[in-house]
Write a protein that holds these residues in place. Sequence first.
Motif, short mmCIF file in Angstrom:
data_model
loop_
_atom_site.label_atom_id
_atom_site.label_comp_id
_atom_site.label_asym_id
_atom_site.label_seq_id
_atom_site.Cartn_x
_atom_site.Cartn_y
_atom_site.Cartn_z
N THR A 5 -6.10 6.63 -4.39
CA THR A 5 -5.64 6.00 -3.16
C THR A 5 -4.28 5.35 -3.38
O THR A 5 -4.09 4.60 -4.33
N LYS A 6 -3.33 5.63 -2.51
CA LYS A 6 -2.02 5.01 -2.62
C LYS A 6 -2.10 3.56 -2.15
O LYS A 6 -2.95 3.20 -1.33
N ILE A 25 -0.73 0.50 8.06
CA ILE A 25 -0.71 1.21 6.78
C ILE A 25 -2.14 1.51 6.35
O ILE A 25 -2.45 2.61 5.87
N LYS A 28 -3.60 4.42 7.91
CA LYS A 28 -3.11 5.67 7.36
C LYS A 28 -3.86 6.07 6.08
O LYS A 28 -3.58 7.11 5.49
N LEU A 30 -4.18 4.02 3.23
CA LEU A 30 -3.71 3.36 2.01
C LEU A 30 -4.44 2.03 1.84
O LEU A 30 -4.89 1.42 2.80
N TYR A 92 4.22 1.87 -2.51
CA TYR A 92 5.20 1.47 -1.50
C TYR A 92 5.38 -0.04 -1.50
O TYR A 92 4.42 -0.80 -1.62
N PHE A 232 4.32 4.99 8.94
CA PHE A 232 4.71 6.40 8.84
C PHE A 232 5.58 6.64 7.61
O PHE A 232 5.42 7.67 6.91
N CYS A 234 5.33 5.31 4.91
CA CYS A 234 4.46 5.22 3.73
C CYS A 234 3.52 6.42 3.63
O CYS A 234 2.46 6.34 3.02
N THR A 235 3.92 7.52 4.23
CA THR A 235 3.11 8.74 4.18
C THR A 235 3.95 9.91 3.68
O THR A 235 5.18 9.88 3.69
N ASP A 236 3.25 10.97 3.28
CA ASP A 236 3.94 12.17 2.80
C ASP A 236 4.73 12.84 3.90
O ASP A 236 5.71 13.56 3.63
N ASP A 237 4.33 12.64 5.16
CA ASP A 237 5.06 13.25 6.28
C ASP A 237 6.49 12.75 6.35
O ASP A 237 7.36 13.43 6.92
#
Length: 254
Positions: A5-6, A25, A28, A30, A92, A232, A234-237
């Motif tokens: 988990t990030k 966050i 999402k 995390l 992050y 957002f 803080c995401t891979d997207d």
Amino acid sequence: MDTKTKIALVTGGSRGIGKNTALKIAQKGLDVIITYKNSKEEADQVVNEITALGRKAAAFQLDTTSVKNFDEFIQNVSKHLQENTGSAHIDYLVNNAGTALYSPFMQTTEEQMDEMFNIHYKGVFFLSQKMLPFMNDGGGIINISSGLARFAIPGSSVYGSMKSGVETLTRYMAKELGARRIKANVVAPGAIETDFGGGRTRDDKEVNSFISNVTALGRAGLPDDIGGVVAFLCTDDAGWINGQRIEVSGGMNL
């Protein structure tokens, strides 16, 4: 918290934009660590809300104007993470903590400027620097700025100038941390209805009306307008967004 988990660290996460950011966050997927300056009770409530979302959270006290205390804070956070995840690292860092200053240029004191510098620039600079050994490659830093770095409203000369400095710093971060694939970006809110600055935007009808009139979408912002944008990032997207300033102001002073 588990090793897959990030994890995001949000300064000033006990209320306002910081609280909303921490919750978004968590939504999402995390886990989240927040800091608070004074109110442990408010911070614990945010932790409880994040836990209710099915994520893990913790709150630590931190005065971001006091660089001398950063090492102890980081030691406490890294110890907590090591014990709970097996790794002392986060993914992050959201530099959100801050205070307002409404003071005409001609009346601003050196003491007021020093306080703004310490919390809005020096604190951001050195907390980010000191956190880097505890950040995973491929993560990111999000610095919260302000629309006041783009447009000028009388009384915010120091605050706006410090935020401009952070925006320049962010581009340097993006350039210099690229080798570790750590992104650095700015989110710049417009005027938001929180208790920031004594709740001026939220509670002063004249100020609120002025903001609404100069904003294309016709109202002042809310914390809920901001947190999702930070989340957002803080995401891979958002992995290919780097060195950018994203203003989230509803079209203020276009």
